[in-house]
Design a protein around this motif. Structure first.
Motif: not given
Length: 61
Positions: A16-21, A26-29, A32-37
């Motif tokens: 009830h208190s946690i907000t999930w992405s 999540l896919q875009l992040t 981006m992490v894969s590209f910059f790596s």
């Protein structure tokens, strides 16, 4: 009695208190992490190759 209250609070916070992405965020992040790596690894490979070339030239005199 204390343990039941503890686990109930964990359950309430988790569901009830946690907000999930959102899935798209999540896919875009991940993309981006894969590209910059990959970019960073290619860049560091180039810098390493340049320094190896430079050291070989300096010490082959």
């Amino acid at each position: 009695m204390k343990n039941n209250n503890f686990f109930l609070e964990i359950y309430n916070e988790f569901f009830h208190s946690i907000t999930w992405s959102k899935w798209i965020d999540l896919q875009l992040t991940t993309i981006m992490v894969s590209f910059f790596s990959i970019f960073l690894s290619i860049f560091l490979y180039g810098v390493d190759t340049f320094f190896i070339f430079l050291v070989k030239k300096l010490f082959s005199l």
